[in-house]
Motif scaffolding. Structure first.
Motif, PDB file in Angstrom:
ATOM      1  N   SER A   1     -11.467 -14.186 -22.289  1.00 16.16           N
ATOM      2  CA  SER A   1     -11.795 -13.110 -21.335  1.00 16.16           C
ATOM      3  C   SER A   1     -12.576 -11.986 -22.014  1.00 16.16           C
ATOM      4  O   SER A   1     -12.527 -11.824 -23.241  1.00 16.16           O
ATOM      5  CB  SER A   1     -10.481 -12.561 -20.765  1.00 16.16           C
TER       6      SER A   1
ATOM      7  N   ILE B   1     -14.336  -9.081 -23.812  1.00 22.50           N
ATOM      8  CA  ILE B   1     -15.095  -8.914 -25.055  1.00 22.50           C
ATOM      9  C   ILE B   1     -15.024 -10.186 -25.911  1.00 22.50           C
ATOM     10  O   ILE B   1     -16.023 -10.616 -26.500  1.00 22.50           O
ATOM     11  CB  ILE B   1     -14.558  -7.688 -25.837  1.00 22.50           C
TER      12      ILE B   1
ATOM     13  N   ASP C   1      -6.337 -18.215 -27.480  1.00 24.04           N
ATOM     14  CA  ASP C   1      -5.887 -17.359 -26.367  1.00 24.04           C
ATOM     15  C   ASP C   1      -4.633 -17.981 -25.759  1.00 24.04           C
ATOM     16  O   ASP C   1      -4.200 -19.062 -26.181  1.00 24.04           O
ATOM     17  CB  ASP C   1      -6.994 -17.189 -25.306  1.00 24.04           C
TER      18      ASP C   1
ATOM     19  N   ASP D   1       0.520 -17.870 -28.418  1.00 22.68           N
ATOM     20  CA  ASP D   1       0.983 -16.539 -28.026  1.00 22.68           C
ATOM     21  C   ASP D   1       1.091 -15.681 -29.291  1.00 22.68           C
ATOM     22  O   ASP D   1       2.013 -15.846 -30.090  1.00 22.68           O
ATOM     23  CB  ASP D   1       2.347 -16.658 -27.333  1.00 22.68           C
ATOM     24  N   LEU D   2       0.146 -14.761 -29.445  1.00 23.90           N
ATOM     25  CA  LEU D   2       0.099 -13.952 -30.668  1.00 23.90           C
ATOM     26  C   LEU D   2       1.113 -12.810 -30.663  1.00 23.90           C
ATOM     27  O   LEU D   2       1.173 -12.047 -31.624  1.00 23.90           O
ATOM     28  CB  LEU D   2      -1.321 -13.400 -30.868  1.00 23.90           C
TER      29      LEU D   2
ATOM     30  N   CYS E   1      -9.819 -10.172 -30.962  1.00 19.48           N
ATOM     31  CA  CYS E   1     -10.004  -9.418 -29.709  1.00 19.48           C
ATOM     32  C   CYS E   1      -8.770  -9.450 -28.820  1.00 19.48           C
ATOM     33  O   CYS E   1      -8.692  -8.670 -27.865  1.00 19.48           O
ATOM     34  CB  CYS E   1     -11.180  -9.990 -28.916  1.00 19.48           C
TER      35      CYS E   1
ATOM     36  N   MET F   1      -9.886  -5.122 -33.498  1.00 22.60           N
ATOM     37  CA  MET F   1     -10.315  -4.335 -32.346  1.00 22.60           C
ATOM     38  C   MET F   1      -9.422  -3.118 -32.193  1.00 22.60           C
ATOM     39  O   MET F   1      -8.286  -3.219 -31.732  1.00 22.60           O
ATOM     40  CB  MET F   1     -10.217  -5.244 -31.118  1.00 22.60           C
TER      41      MET F   1
ATOM     42  N   TYR G   1      -0.290   2.243 -26.319  1.00 25.33           N
ATOM     43  CA  TYR G   1      -1.609   1.620 -26.518  1.00 25.33           C
ATOM     44  C   TYR G   1      -2.397   2.294 -27.652  1.00 25.33           C
ATOM     45  O   TYR G   1      -2.739   1.626 -28.647  1.00 25.33           O
ATOM     46  CB  TYR G   1      -2.401   1.617 -25.203  1.00 25.33           C
TER      47      TYR G   1
ATOM     48  N   LYS H   1      -3.389   0.924 -31.597  1.00 25.67           N
ATOM     49  CA  LYS H   1      -4.784   0.852 -32.036  1.00 25.67           C
ATOM     50  C   LYS H   1      -5.061   1.795 -33.215  1.00 25.67           C
ATOM     51  O   LYS H   1      -5.928   1.516 -34.052  1.00 25.67           O
ATOM     52  CB  LYS H   1      -5.720   1.181 -30.865  1.00 25.67           C
TER      53      LYS H   1
ATOM     54  N   GLY I   1     -15.203   2.396 -26.502  1.00 25.22           N
ATOM     55  CA  GLY I   1     -14.776   3.260 -25.397  1.00 25.22           C
ATOM     56  C   GLY I   1     -14.452   2.345 -24.220  1.00 25.22           C
ATOM     57  O   GLY I   1     -14.130   1.162 -24.414  1.00 25.22           O
TER      58      GLY I   1
ATOM     59  N   VAL J   1     -14.864  -0.275 -21.645  1.00 26.29           N
ATOM     60  CA  VAL J   1     -15.766  -1.408 -21.472  1.00 26.29           C
ATOM     61  C   VAL J   1     -15.343  -2.135 -20.200  1.00 26.29           C
ATOM     62  O   VAL J   1     -14.140  -2.317 -19.956  1.00 26.29           O
ATOM     63  CB  VAL J   1     -15.689  -2.360 -22.692  1.00 26.29           C
TER      64      VAL J   1
ATOM     65  N   THR K   1     -14.263  -4.815 -18.321  1.00 30.59           N
ATOM     66  CA  THR K   1     -13.676  -6.156 -18.488  1.00 30.59           C
ATOM     67  C   THR K   1     -12.448  -6.216 -17.576  1.00 30.59           C
ATOM     68  O   THR K   1     -12.039  -5.191 -17.011  1.00 30.59           O
ATOM     69  CB  THR K   1     -13.190  -6.382 -19.940  1.00 30.59           C
TER      70      THR K   1
ATOM     71  N   THR L   1      -9.973  -3.322 -17.778  1.00 29.19           N
ATOM     72  CA  THR L   1     -10.221  -2.000 -17.174  1.00 29.19           C
ATOM     73  C   THR L   1     -10.566  -2.083 -15.689  1.00 29.19           C
ATOM     74  O   THR L   1     -10.565  -1.071 -15.017  1.00 29.19           O
ATOM     75  CB  THR L   1     -11.385  -1.290 -17.898  1.00 29.19           C
TER      76      THR L   1
END
Ligand code: NAI
Length: 257
Positions: A11, A13, A32, A41-42, A69, A113, A153, A157, A186, A188, A190, A193
């Motif tokens: 999906s 990016i 994924d 499953d990470l 990503c 990311m 979140y 990051k 910023g 993006v 996808t 968002t």
């Protein structure tokens, strides 16, 4: 060309990155939850180990680059703890598993990311950041659940950006010929968002972020930056956190430098 593993490949990016790197002639192995070469499953340490082993096998032992990503956004229905386990530990754990294989390539690249929310969102809970960087996963997840997804979140990051800066300059990474960098996008456009499953009011609130460029980013624009960071053209970059945000960070933190 190069053997490159990309997580979050199904999906946004990640998918744009897979497409661009493949079009440039690379062998790309996607990871994924579904819809890719490696399904894993990470959010779990077992998933990270299995995904890394499968990626190394698919690359016949030598990976030239790893791009992470996979992530969960602050507007998703997931808990803050789940965001921490995927965004921070899912990236760090996976990259650590892959490091020996990347080192075998002699010249290799890794991209994590991060996010521009690390410098633009107020009151990031430092206790979550600290637990991540100390590798205390169970505690970090618990704290993430406690603070909730919206603060968890940027905390996940920010921890990732700091981990990249700390690790990139060590013998394990640059000493082994691996250039480790991060991208901090910023907003993006996808599914993260603008997905139909998001709370419409919160999704609208994203557009209150001031963007001097005047629009959201496109996944292909971040993919182009990732392609650069996984190429010899980025030969001087290691431990960099590259903001790609249409000017938001520069606007909000003008002299904070
Ligand atoms: P997306 O939602 O389109 O894609 C994320 C992918 O990660 C999905 O395919 C999803 O299945 C995968 N994923 C989620 N949990 C996983 C797990 N446990 N194991 C394996 N894969 C999992 O999101 P997008 O926008 O492409 O985001 C990519 C990265 O960029 C994320 O790390 C995100 O936090 C970051 N980012 C995105 C921004 C944006 O505005 N879209 C801004 C800043 C950073």
């Amino acid at each position: 060309m190069a053997n490159i593993v990309v997580t979050g490949a199904a999906s946004g990016i990640g998918a744009a990155t897979v497409e661009l790197l493949r079009r440039s002639g690379n062998t790309v192995i996607g990871v994924d939850l579904t819809g890719t070469e490696i399904v894993a499953d990470l959010s779990t340490s077992v998933g990270r180990t299995q995904a890394a082993a499968a990626a190394v096998e698919a690359a016949h032992g030598v990976l030239h680059a790893a791009v992470c990503c996979a992530g969960l956004g602050p507007l998703s229905s997931h808990s803050g703890g789940k965001l921490v386990s995927v965004n921070y530990f899912g990236t760090v754990g996976f990259l650590e598993e892959l490091r020996p294989s990347l080192a075998r390539a002699k010249q290799a690249f890794a991209v994590a990311m991060s996010s521009s929310s690390t410098s633009t969102q107020p009151r990031i809970p430092e206790k979550v950041v600290a637990a991540c960087l100390d590798g205390r996963e169970a505690e970090a997840v618990e704290l993430g659940d406690e603070v909730g997804a919206i603060p968890a979140y940027p905390a996940s990051k920010l921890a990732l950006a700091r981990w990249v800066r700390r690790q990139a300059v060590t013998p394990d990474w640059i000493g082994a010929g691996i250039r480790l960098n991060a991208v901090a996008p910023g907003v993006v456009d996808t599914p993260m968002t603008s997905g139909s499953d998001l709370d419409p009011n919160l999704a609208k609130a994203i557009d209150f972020y001031p963007v001097p460029l005047g629009r959201r980013g496109r996944p292909e624009e971040i993919a182009a930056l990732i392609q650069f960071l996984t190429s010899d053209a980025a030969s001087l970059l290691t431990g960099s956190v590259v903001f790609a945000d249409g000017g938001t960070d520069a606007l909000l933190r003008q002299d904070d430098w």
